[in-house]
Design a protein around this motif. Structure first.
Motif, PDB file in Angstrom:
ATOM      1  N   THR A   1       4.378 -15.428 -14.036  1.00  0.00           N
ATOM      2  CA  THR A   1       5.568 -16.159 -13.594  1.00  0.00           C
ATOM      3  C   THR A   1       6.020 -15.708 -12.217  1.00  0.00           C
ATOM      4  OG1 THR A   1       6.314 -16.460 -15.885  1.00  0.00           O
ATOM      5  CG2 THR A   1       7.972 -16.685 -14.150  1.00  0.00           C
ATOM      6  N   VAL A   2       6.155 -14.398 -12.026  1.00  0.00           N
ATOM      7  CA  VAL A   2       6.657 -13.876 -10.756  1.00  0.00           C
ATOM      8  C   VAL A   2       5.738 -14.255  -9.604  1.00  0.00           C
ATOM      9  CG1 VAL A   2       7.020 -11.748  -9.444  1.00  0.00           C
ATOM     10  CG2 VAL A   2       7.978 -11.975 -11.751  1.00  0.00           C
ATOM     11  N   LEU A   3       4.433 -14.094  -9.772  1.00  0.00           N
ATOM     12  CA  LEU A   3       3.507 -14.353  -8.663  1.00  0.00           C
ATOM     13  C   LEU A   3       3.233 -15.838  -8.457  1.00  0.00           C
ATOM     14  CD1 LEU A   3       0.979 -11.391  -9.009  1.00  0.00           C
ATOM     15  CD2 LEU A   3       3.027 -11.582  -7.586  1.00  0.00           C
ATOM     16  N   SER A   4       3.774 -16.684  -9.320  1.00  0.00           N
ATOM     17  CA  SER A   4       3.692 -18.133  -9.078  1.00  0.00           C
ATOM     18  C   SER A   4       4.837 -18.604  -8.189  1.00  0.00           C
ATOM     19  CB  SER A   4       3.722 -18.889 -10.412  1.00  0.00           C
ATOM     20  OG  SER A   4       4.998 -18.794 -11.027  1.00  0.00           O
ATOM     21  N   ARG A   5       5.844 -17.747  -7.984  1.00  0.00           N
ATOM     22  CA  ARG A   5       6.979 -18.091  -7.124  1.00  0.00           C
ATOM     23  C   ARG A   5       6.617 -17.857  -5.655  1.00  0.00           C
ATOM     24  NH1 ARG A   5      11.094 -14.353 -10.625  1.00  0.00           N
ATOM     25  NH2 ARG A   5      11.203 -15.654 -12.515  1.00  0.00           N
ATOM     26  N   ALA A   6       7.502 -18.311  -4.790  1.00  0.00           N
ATOM     27  CA  ALA A   6       7.328 -18.049  -3.362  1.00  0.00           C
ATOM     28  C   ALA A   6       7.342 -16.535  -3.135  1.00  0.00           C
ATOM     29  CB  ALA A   6       8.444 -18.710  -2.569  1.00  0.00           C
ATOM     30  N   PRO A   7       6.463 -16.010  -2.299  1.00  0.00           N
ATOM     31  CA  PRO A   7       6.393 -14.548  -2.090  1.00  0.00           C
ATOM     32  C   PRO A   7       7.723 -13.941  -1.648  1.00  0.00           C
ATOM     33  CG  PRO A   7       4.499 -15.629  -1.123  1.00  0.00           C
ATOM     34  CD  PRO A   7       5.420 -16.723  -1.556  1.00  0.00           C
ATOM     35  N   GLU A   8       8.522 -14.722  -0.935  1.00  0.00           N
ATOM     36  CA  GLU A   8       9.815 -14.209  -0.480  1.00  0.00           C
ATOM     37  C   GLU A   8      10.729 -13.847  -1.656  1.00  0.00           C
ATOM     38  OE1 GLU A   8       8.087 -16.815   2.674  1.00  0.00           O
ATOM     39  OE2 GLU A   8       8.357 -16.954   0.493  1.00  0.00           O
ATOM     40  N   GLU A   9      10.422 -14.376  -2.847  1.00  0.00           N
ATOM     41  CA  GLU A   9      11.241 -14.122  -4.032  1.00  0.00           C
ATOM     42  C   GLU A   9      10.692 -12.989  -4.900  1.00  0.00           C
ATOM     43  OE1 GLU A   9      11.754 -17.727  -6.226  1.00  0.00           O
ATOM     44  OE2 GLU A   9      12.248 -18.905  -4.452  1.00  0.00           O
ATOM     45  N   TRP A  10       9.552 -12.427  -4.537  1.00  0.00           N
ATOM     46  CA  TRP A  10       8.971 -11.381  -5.375  1.00  0.00           C
ATOM     47  C   TRP A  10       9.839 -10.124  -5.323  1.00  0.00           C
ATOM     48  CZ3 TRP A  10       3.191 -11.594  -3.428  1.00  0.00           C
ATOM     49  CH2 TRP A  10       2.628 -12.821  -3.825  1.00  0.00           C
ATOM     50  N   PRO A  11      10.028  -9.452  -6.479  1.00  0.00           N
ATOM     51  CA  PRO A  11      10.815  -8.207  -6.502  1.00  0.00           C
ATOM     52  C   PRO A  11       9.924  -6.974  -6.349  1.00  0.00           C
ATOM     53  CG  PRO A  11      10.371  -8.895  -8.742  1.00  0.00           C
ATOM     54  CD  PRO A  11       9.688  -9.916  -7.842  1.00  0.00           C
ATOM     55  N   ASN A  12      10.547  -5.871  -5.978  1.00  0.00           N
ATOM     56  CA  ASN A  12       9.879  -4.557  -5.983  1.00  0.00           C
ATOM     57  C   ASN A  12       8.529  -4.583  -5.268  1.00  0.00           C
ATOM     58  OD1 ASN A  12      12.017  -3.577  -7.610  1.00  0.00           O
ATOM     59  ND2 ASN A  12      10.964  -4.288  -9.466  1.00  0.00           N
ATOM     60  N   VAL A  13       8.550  -5.005  -3.999  1.00  0.00           N
ATOM     61  CA  VAL A  13       7.313  -5.147  -3.224  1.00  0.00           C
ATOM     62  C   VAL A  13       7.224  -4.040  -2.184  1.00  0.00           C
ATOM     63  CG1 VAL A  13       5.980  -6.633  -1.671  1.00  0.00           C
ATOM     64  CG2 VAL A  13       7.324  -7.647  -3.539  1.00  0.00           C
ATOM     65  N   ASP A  14       6.081  -3.352  -2.175  1.00  0.00           N
ATOM     66  CA  ASP A  14       5.760  -2.400  -1.107  1.00  0.00           C
ATOM     67  C   ASP A  14       4.642  -2.991  -0.262  1.00  0.00           C
ATOM     68  OD1 ASP A  14       7.586  -0.375  -1.747  1.00  0.00           O
ATOM     69  OD2 ASP A  14       6.246   0.422  -3.282  1.00  0.00           O
ATOM     70  N   CYS A  15       4.777  -2.862   1.046  1.00  0.00           N
ATOM     71  CA  CYS A  15       3.795  -3.425   1.981  1.00  0.00           C
ATOM     72  C   CYS A  15       3.161  -2.291   2.778  1.00  0.00           C
ATOM     73  CB  CYS A  15       4.478  -4.422   2.910  1.00  0.00           C
ATOM     74  SG  CYS A  15       3.374  -5.149   4.128  1.00  0.00           S
ATOM     75  N   ASN A  16       1.835  -2.187   2.697  1.00  0.00           N
ATOM     76  CA  ASN A  16       1.112  -1.119   3.388  1.00  0.00           C
ATOM     77  C   ASN A  16       0.133  -1.713   4.392  1.00  0.00           C
ATOM     78  OD1 ASN A  16       2.274   0.937   1.667  1.00  0.00           O
ATOM     79  ND2 ASN A  16       0.883   0.231   0.056  1.00  0.00           N
ATOM     80  N   PRO A  17       0.399  -1.554   5.707  1.00  0.00           N
ATOM     81  CA  PRO A  17      -0.547  -2.049   6.710  1.00  0.00           C
ATOM     82  C   PRO A  17      -1.911  -1.393   6.529  1.00  0.00           C
ATOM     83  CG  PRO A  17       1.531  -1.443   7.721  1.00  0.00           C
ATOM     84  CD  PRO A  17       1.580  -0.923   6.316  1.00  0.00           C
ATOM     85  N   GLN A  18      -2.965  -2.167   6.710  1.00  0.00           N
ATOM     86  CA  GLN A  18      -4.325  -1.669   6.537  1.00  0.00           C
ATOM     87  C   GLN A  18      -5.061  -1.512   7.861  1.00  0.00           C
ATOM     88  OE1 GLN A  18      -5.526  -0.908   3.088  1.00  0.00           O
ATOM     89  NE2 GLN A  18      -3.283  -0.844   3.268  1.00  0.00           N
ATOM     90  N   ALA A  19      -4.344  -1.588   8.950  1.00  0.00           N
ATOM     91  CA  ALA A  19      -4.919  -1.368  10.277  1.00  0.00           C
ATOM     92  C   ALA A  19      -3.830  -0.789  11.166  1.00  0.00           C
ATOM     93  CB  ALA A  19      -5.469  -2.665  10.861  1.00  0.00           C
ATOM     94  N   GLN A  20      -4.244  -0.090  12.209  1.00  0.00           N
ATOM     95  CA  GLN A  20      -3.290   0.509  13.119  1.00  0.00           C
ATOM     96  C   GLN A  20      -2.579  -0.555  13.937  1.00  0.00           C
ATOM     97  OE1 GLN A  20      -5.396   3.420  15.476  1.00  0.00           O
ATOM     98  NE2 GLN A  20      -5.284   4.988  13.871  1.00  0.00           N
TER      99      GLN A  20
END
Length: 266
Positions: A234-253
């Motif tokens: 359910t959560v991942l079918s929503r718009a990403p802007e609505e996802w809760p508890n999200v951590d974002c880790n860049p994979q390049a410098q």
């Protein structure tokens, strides 16, 4: 470690007969009997492959163990390594399956749990009624009965009795997500896990352009598998802007903020 013509494995006594059957240059005069599929056979029969999965607390995952007549083949070929996680070996198409042309198959990894830190591979091919493993960089050859070998791999691929609830939930989440919809938004599902951290179920996705690793976490009591699968679908079918508890880790410098963000994004 090799002592004369015998190889002794951790926790397993040296067995001259078993070792001679898997062609480690022991005297051919050794005779013995072994149990294959519940029946006793003479020494000229080929060893039986057996695949098991056990928990690996040291690496916080599980380990696929490969045996020939009870002998741990990974310990035999590379004593300092351990088996792969089931998600890296017991998947279809399974790299253990044999064809007429040899192909490499990684069967072991470093004891730290990371394949890139160290691994061992064998070349696998079928020859008549036999499946033959040849250790990379070695003359060691292991031969199996082709029919029993294929049946054991098929059994292991469909035997999920080893799964604890968190592994079952992770597998079902992977199947429940609408990957086509995620891909249209730039996301590719990578994995799910209930082991990082405890009390949460985590789904990892790759966001491009970037790339960025996106970790979405939902609280989970470790018991209701169906409910946590439903929640993630359910959560991942929503718009990403609505996802809760999200951590974002860049994979390049030198990557700036991701192209998508929201109130629940850290």
């Amino acid at each position: 470690m090799v002592h004369g013509s015998l190889i002794r494995l951790r926790g397993i006594p040296a067995l001259p007969g078993c070792l001679s059957r898997i062609n480690l240059d022991l005297p051919a005069s050794f005779r013995f009997r072994t149990i294959v599929s519940g029946k006793r056979h003479m020494a000229n029969d080929l060893p039986a492959l057996r695949i098991t999965v056990r928990s690996s607390p040291e690496t916080n995952d599980h380990e696929v163990c490969l045996f020939a007549d009870g002998m741990n083949l990974i310990e035999l070929i590379a004593p300092d390594l351990m088996g792969l996680d089931p998600d890296d070996l017991l998947i279809e198409p399974c790299v253990l399956l044999a064809g007429t042309s040899p192909h490499p198959a990684v069967i072991g990894r470093c004891g730290c749990g990371i394949t890139e830190c160290g691994s061992v591979a064998v070349n696998i091919h079928a020859e008549g009624n036999r499946v033959i493993w040849t250790a990379n960089g070695s003359a060691k050859r292991i031969q199996f009965d082709a029919t029993q070998y294929a049946l054991e791999i098929e059994r292991a691929l469909h035997d999920l009795s080893w799964e604890p609830p968190d592994r079952t939930a992770a597998r079902l989440i992977a199947h429940a997500l609408d990957r086509t919809s995620l891909a249209k938004r730039g996301f590719e599902f990578s994995w799910a896990s209930g082991r990082c951290p405890e009390g949460m179920m985590t789904a990892s996705l790759l966001l491009t352009p970037g790339p960025y690793q996106i970790l979405v976490r939902l609280p989970w009591d470790g018991e209701d598998v169906d409910e946590i699968v439903r929640q993630f679908a359910t959560v991942l079918s929503r718009a990403p802007e609505e996802w809760p508890n999200v951590d974002c880790n860049p994979q390049a410098q030198d990557l700036g903020p991701p192209p998508i963000t929201g109130p629940g994004w850290n």
